[in-house]
Design an enzyme around this catalytic site. Structure first.
Site, PDB file in Angstrom:
ATOM      1  CG  ASN A  54      -1.729   1.241   1.383  1.00 27.48           C
ATOM      2  OD1 ASN A  54      -1.755   2.071   0.476  1.00 27.48           O
ATOM      3  ND2 ASN A  54      -2.390   1.389   2.523  1.00 27.48           N
ATOM      4  CD1 TRP A  55       3.540   0.979  -2.799  1.00 25.09           C
ATOM      5  CD2 TRP A  55       3.465   2.042  -4.773  1.00 25.09           C
ATOM      6  NE1 TRP A  55       4.205   0.205  -3.713  1.00 25.09           N
ATOM      7  CE2 TRP A  55       4.175   0.836  -4.937  1.00 25.09           C
ATOM      8  CE3 TRP A  55       3.284   2.873  -5.884  1.00 25.09           C
ATOM      9  CZ2 TRP A  55       4.712   0.437  -6.159  1.00 25.09           C
ATOM     10  CZ3 TRP A  55       3.813   2.482  -7.112  1.00 25.09           C
ATOM     11  CH2 TRP A  55       4.526   1.279  -7.248  1.00 25.09           C
ATOM     12  CE  LYS A  56      -0.113   3.154   4.808  1.00 24.18           C
ATOM     13  NZ  LYS A  56       0.060   3.231   6.253  1.00 24.18           N
TER      14      LYS A  56
ATOM     15  CD  GLU B  46      -3.259  -2.466   7.176  1.00 21.13           C
ATOM     16  OE1 GLU B  46      -2.188  -2.723   6.632  1.00 21.13           O
ATOM     17  OE2 GLU B  46      -3.881  -1.407   7.006  1.00 21.13           O
TER      18      GLU B  46
ATOM     19  N   GLY C 157       2.746   2.179  10.833  1.00 20.05           N
ATOM     20  CA  GLY C 157       3.701   3.273  10.718  1.00 20.05           C
ATOM     21  C   GLY C 157       4.416   3.617  12.010  1.00 20.05           C
TER      22      GLY C 157
ATOM     23  N   GLY D  96       3.067  -1.084   4.207  1.00 21.25           N
ATOM     24  CA  GLY D  96       3.118   0.344   3.912  1.00 21.25           C
ATOM     25  C   GLY D  96       4.534   0.788   3.602  1.00 21.25           C
ATOM     26  N   GLY D  97       5.177   1.377   4.593  1.00 22.35           N
ATOM     27  CA  GLY D  97       6.498   1.989   4.398  1.00 22.35           C
ATOM     28  C   GLY D  97       7.518   1.095   3.713  1.00 22.35           C
TER      29      GLY D  97
END
Ligand code: 13P
Length: 252
Positions: free
Chosen positions: A10-12, A169, A175, A235-236
């Site tokens: 998930n690149w957000k 999640e 994060g 994510g990150g």
């Protein structure tokens, strides 16, 4: 029942279109050199979906959007429709991410409508659920997850939900660098599957439940080895090819 592991990035709201296409090209190269048995997807910002999907063509990497409106088209300024997501070459859509719940007012009822739109257009839905730290510490974990699952899935038959993916999640792990322990992940995933069983019966055994929240190359393998952890929503660590490839390698 054997469930194929599913690793999605998930690149957000990160990466330009050029950066996204370069990243997917690097991932494709990495997977060509070291193939995986896992299903792999990346979910760029909406504006980059078409370019990233084009760049991923011919590779085993699928592309997804990060949200969808429930209507196909109309007077909905600023929205994004499942028709366009498909048109852009995407196969997946993330729904109900905690950031959407927290900042943009997504509720279980809205997620339920978004899910209907995704299913109607044949997009594979990744429905996100998860509790806050206060909810977990207050003993409300099971109640929160059950409400989110039953709310999001209300009104659909098991047959309609065949492609469903759930991403568990915990909000406190997103994060933050704090990951759920493998025991917490397994225990919670088993609980999620038991709730799914109540909703869709035997199909629950084939629904993939991803874990998300500070998944990194050095913790992925252990988390992914748990029997009810069927993948990861990253994510990150999905923003750099070597890190994401290392997580995919952890899926075997
Ligand atoms: P991080 O991996 O950056 O914690 O983000 C997890 C997430 O929200 C994926 O959807």
């Amino acid at each position: 029942m054997a469930r194929q592991k599913f690793i999605a990035g998930n690149w957000k709201l990160n990466l330009t279109i050029a950066e996204g296409t370069a990243l997917v090209a690097a991932l494709a190269k990495g997977l060509a050199e070291k193939p995986t048995k896992a299903e792999v997807a990346v979910c760029p910002v909406a504006l980059a979906v078409a370019a990233v999907a084009a760049a991923a063509k011919g590779s085993p990497i699928g592309v997804g959007a990060q949200n969808t409106h429930w209507e196909d088209k109309g007077a909905f300024t600023g929205e994004l429709s499942p028709v366009l997501i498909k048109d852009a070459g995407a196969k997946y859509v993330i729904l109900g991410h905690s950031e959407r719940r927290q900042y943009y007012g997504d509720t279980d009822a809205l997620i339920n409508k978004r899910l209907g739109a995704a299913l109607k257009h044949g997009l594979v839905p990744i429905v996100c659920i998860g509790e806050t730290l206060a909810e977990r510490q207050g003993g409300k974990l099971e109640q929160v997850l059950k409400t989110q699952i039953t709310g999001a899935l209300a009104g659909f038959t098991a047959d309609q939900l065949k492609t469903l993916v759930i991403a568990y999640e915990p909000v406190w792990a997103i994060g933050t660098g704090v990951t759920a322990t493998t025991a917490q992940a397994q225990e919670t995933h088993a609980y999620v599957r038991s709730v799914l069983k109540g909703v869709v019966g035997g199909l629950a055994d084939s629904i993939r439940i991803q874990y998300g929240g500070s998944v990194k190359a050095d913790n992925a393998k252990e988390i992914l080895s748990q029997p009810d952890v069927d993948g990861a929503l990253v994510g990150g660590a999905a923003l750099k090819a070597p890190y994401f490839l290392a997580i995919i390698a952890g899926a075997g």
